[in-house]
Design an enzyme around this catalytic site. Structure first.
Site, PDB file in Angstrom:
ATOM      1  N   ARG A   1       0.814  -1.223   0.000  1.00 26.97           N
ATOM      2  CA  ARG A   1       0.000   0.000   0.000  1.00 26.97           C
ATOM      3  C   ARG A   1       0.847   1.273   0.000  1.00 26.97           C
ATOM      4  O   ARG A   1       0.322   2.379  -0.033  1.00 26.97           O
ATOM      5  CB  ARG A   1      -0.915   0.018   1.225  1.00 26.97           C
ATOM      6  CG  ARG A   1      -1.827  -1.174   1.301  1.00 26.97           C
ATOM      7  CD  ARG A   1      -2.669  -1.111   2.548  1.00 26.97           C
ATOM      8  NE  ARG A   1      -3.621  -0.030   2.480  1.00 26.97           N
ATOM      9  CZ  ARG A   1      -4.819  -0.115   1.923  1.00 26.97           C
ATOM     10  NH1 ARG A   1      -5.217  -1.239   1.387  1.00 26.97           N
ATOM     11  NH2 ARG A   1      -5.628   0.922   1.908  1.00 26.97           N
TER      12      ARG A   1
ATOM     13  N   TRP B   1       2.534   5.970   1.777  1.00 23.83           N
ATOM     14  CA  TRP B   1       2.638   6.390   0.383  1.00 23.83           C
ATOM     15  C   TRP B   1       2.411   7.898   0.423  1.00 23.83           C
ATOM     16  O   TRP B   1       1.309   8.370   0.723  1.00 23.83           O
ATOM     17  CB  TRP B   1       1.567   5.708  -0.458  1.00 23.83           C
ATOM     18  CG  TRP B   1       1.710   5.944  -1.923  1.00 23.83           C
ATOM     19  CD1 TRP B   1       2.520   5.267  -2.794  1.00 23.83           C
ATOM     20  CD2 TRP B   1       1.027   6.929  -2.712  1.00 23.83           C
ATOM     21  NE1 TRP B   1       2.384   5.779  -4.060  1.00 23.83           N
ATOM     22  CE2 TRP B   1       1.478   6.794  -4.051  1.00 23.83           C
ATOM     23  CE3 TRP B   1       0.084   7.920  -2.426  1.00 23.83           C
ATOM     24  CZ2 TRP B   1       1.012   7.601  -5.090  1.00 23.83           C
ATOM     25  CZ3 TRP B   1      -0.373   8.723  -3.465  1.00 23.83           C
ATOM     26  CH2 TRP B   1       0.088   8.554  -4.778  1.00 23.83           C
TER      27      TRP B   1
ATOM     28  N   GLY C   1      -5.391   8.171   4.052  1.00 31.37           N
ATOM     29  CA  GLY C   1      -6.419   9.017   3.452  1.00 31.37           C
ATOM     30  C   GLY C   1      -5.880  10.423   3.271  1.00 31.37           C
ATOM     31  O   GLY C   1      -4.668  10.648   3.342  1.00 31.37           O
TER      32      GLY C   1
ATOM     33  N   GLU D   1       4.597   0.368 -15.845  1.00 32.02           N
ATOM     34  CA  GLU D   1       4.486   0.545 -14.399  1.00 32.02           C
ATOM     35  C   GLU D   1       5.577  -0.190 -13.628  1.00 32.02           C
ATOM     36  O   GLU D   1       5.944   0.259 -12.545  1.00 32.02           O
ATOM     37  CB  GLU D   1       3.080   0.237 -13.869  1.00 32.02           C
ATOM     38  CG  GLU D   1       2.612  -1.184 -13.925  1.00 32.02           C
ATOM     39  CD  GLU D   1       1.164  -1.351 -13.437  1.00 32.02           C
ATOM     40  OE1 GLU D   1       0.655  -0.518 -12.675  1.00 32.02           O
ATOM     41  OE2 GLU D   1       0.541  -2.349 -13.830  1.00 32.02           O
TER      42      GLU D   1
END
Ligand code: G6P
Length: 607
Positions: free
Chosen positions: A27, A74, A101, A487
């Site tokens: 993540r 991230w 978030g 990617e």
């Protein structure tokens, strides 16, 4: 993006948090940190970079019976740095927060809290949450969090601990995923199930705006008005081992090799006596008679499944299909007819733009059928109906097996729409259903192209640019092939409709440029061959992908991948796997981290 974990129980909290974070590193991996309340003191340990750095930092640290939260980041607000790493604390350093978030009004809140005397040490939006909780704190952490979240705009999954409450975690969520793991004299929180699966299979999915309070004996949940909520736990029936590498060098290659099985699982979950049964998701005659168009919406790789959906639904059912990127759909005042079918595709079921697009479509009267992999995810809960893809946990950031199962689901829907609309004669329907059933079997042969693709990659990995061309379904396949390569290998690549190349992009072809040409639409084979000749004449090296028995002229293709014979309509299902293998081996040759490509994250829970 970002992963959060929390643990309260008698085990060593350091081990529990680091193990959990390891399962969530997909993540985000810009920094990692933990906050632990042990012996009445709050300690924060964090480091820039990957989790392995934090593990070294904490080597030998143990804190049995303590309480803790952890985070893998991230970066959204502020560069990856020690200061911007989570957990963040209030000025006194006695309250710590981890967050996934974006707090959209953080600038306003920051100004207000600074005027109140708070001193900020990071550039993050998250730090306001720690100061805000501190602002509302008197003697009850739950009330302080409840008051704080009413001021937050945006999305959050939060884990909060305080040294004044050494046996408690408070967790809250809105528009970012959060599960509570219910154990035996221990309880946990995490952004995703694999982080806690080793310890419990009973999980509670928090709903938007709910707050949970965990100690080692209980989990209490409150709604946004502070009213206690009774929520049954969900029993996870898949295995922790499915989220491990199982002897493969990378998750990505392991997941590619799972494709035959998961595609078969996805198909068989809906196959009944020669037919596909989607009646429980509302795809029935009544619906098909009433719809004039279908929307298919997603992001990233899942969007490419939508593009395949557009081509095959229009072909088989003769119903117009609009395939749209979720981040565009949500803001463009889209035209939705009441009762219209909108298909949402998402591996995680949590992608922020996809979720928002789904809510927008629903608000405008659409009927939502979601193709989702993660059971219990927000999209699966909010959709009117769900077709699960049975891919199992996908850990590599670049999606492979989940995409193949999304395609399987899209084909099943297309076939049903075709049959129910009356535009697909029943004998063709039966033939196609049997053809689709046979695909997982053929995939075993497709996987044998592995060594050939490894050799091809060893010859071409130093390319600066790769072009993928094809016509019809081969073109939409090329879009996914190109995304996969860029990617993970960071090689510039573009997908082009083969017939469109001459209108501009062909100017970029020079001596030695690699062109990957898929020619699996037999009707268009000669046309694609002509386009291959055009690039070949300009010096391109060509990797051609075609069915066995195709008449690919030897002089135009430097390398040829042949795939087992089946109907053209299924070409994207077979051809995507060699493209995934190609991207994989190109990346291995370049020595990059296949499973964790730079700047990306698997679950994109921010806009
Ligand atoms: C990210 C992932 C992609 C994925 C996309 C949509 O960009 O890296 O692999 O296709 O999000 O995710 P979803 O979970 O909605 O399929």
């Amino acid at each position: 993006m970002c992963g959060i974990v929390g643990y309260v129980g008698s085990k060593d909290v350091v081990t529990m948090l680091l193990n959990g974070l390891q399962k969530l590193e997909y993540r985000g991996y810009d920094s990692a940190g933990v906050a632990i309340v042990a012996n009445g003191c709050l300690e924060v340990h964090k480091t820039k970079g990957r989790l392995s750095g934090l593990c070294s930092l904490m080597d030998g640290c143990k804190a049995p019976g303590a309480v803790g939260i952890g985070h893998t980041r991230w970066a959204t607000h502020g560069e990856p740095s020690f200061e911007n790493s989570h957990p963040h604390t209030n000025c006194a350093g006695d309250i710590a927060v981890v967050h996934n978030g974006i707090i959209e009004n953080y600038m306003k809140l920051k100004k207000w809290l600074q005027d109140e005397g708070a001193v900020f040490v990071s550039e993050t939006d998250t730090e306001v949450v720690a100061h805000l909780i501190n602002h509302f704190y008197t003697d009850d952490l739950l009330s302080a969090v409840q008051a704080a979240v009413t001021h937050l705009e945006g999305s959050y999954a939060l884990g909060v601990v305080s040294e004044k409450h050494p046996d408690m975690i408070v967790a809250a969520r809105k528009d970012s995923p959060l599960v509570v793991g219910v154990g035996n004299s221990e309880n946990m929180i995490a952004s995703d199930i694999p982080a806690i699966l080793e310890y419990t299979r009973d999980v509670i999915f928090l709903e938007d705006k709910e707050i949970a309070v965990l100690d080692c004996r209980s989990v209490r949940i409150f709604d946004e008005y502070g009213k206690p909520v009774n929520r049954d736990s969900y029993h996870v029936d898949w295995d922790a081992a499915q989220a491990e590498k199982g002897g493969y060098e990378h998750f990505m290659i392991k997941e590619i090799f799972e494709e035959p099985r998961v595609m078969a699982d996805t198909f068989m979950s809906r196959y009944k006596e020669g037919m596909i049964d989607l009646s429980d998701i509302g795809i029935d005659e009544k619906l098909v008679r009433s719809i004039r168009k279908v929307g298919v919406i997603a992001c990233g790789t899942a969007f490419h499944a939508c593009m395949v959906g557009k081509y095959i639904i229009e072909r088989l059912a003769r119903i117009p299909v609009e395939a749209e990127i979720a981040s565009e759909f949500r803001y463009r005042n889209p035209l939705i007819e009441p009762g219209q079918l909108v298909i949402i595709v998402s591996q995680s079921g949590e992608t922020a733009d996809t979720l928002a697009a789904m809510r927008e479509a629903k608000k405008r009267g659409a009927k939502i059928a979601a193709i989702v992999n993660v059971v219990g995810s927000t999209i699966s809960r909010e959709a009117d109906a769900v077709l699960y893809t049975h891919a199992g946990p996908e850990i590599a950031v670049a999606s492979t097996k989940a995409y193949n199962t999304q395609l399987m689901a899209v084909y099943m829907i297309a076939l049903e729409l075709g049959r129910l609309s009356g535009n697909l004669p029943i004998e063709d329907y039966i033939r196609y259903v049997e053809g689709l059933k046979n695909i997982p079997q053929l995939m075993n042969t497709v996987l044998q192209t592995k060594d050939q693709l490894a050799r091809i990659a060893s010859r071409h990995f130093s390319q600066n640019s790769v072009f993928f061309i094809g016509r019809g379904l081969d073109y939409v396949l090329s879009m996914e092939a190109s995304l996969k390569l860029k990617e993970i290998s960071y090689i510039h690549s573009e997908a082009y409709a083969a017939g469109e190349l001459k209108h501009g992009t062909i100017a970029l072809i020079e001596d030695g440029t690699l062109v990957v040409a898929t020619a699996m639409q037999r009707r268009l084979f000669d046309k694609t061959v002509s386009n291959i000749k055009e690039v070949k004449a300009r010096g391109a090296k060509v990797l051609a992908v075609c069915f066995e028995g195709s008449d690919m002229p030897a002089e135009i293709a430097d390398e040829v991948i042949t795939l087992p014979d089946t109907d053209d309509i299924f070409a994207p299902l077979l051809a995507v796997t060699p493209m995934q293998l190609f991207a994989y081996y190109m990346t291995v040759e370049k020595g990059f981290d296949v499973d964790k490509p730079r700047n990306l994250a698997k679950s994109v829970t921010v806009e």
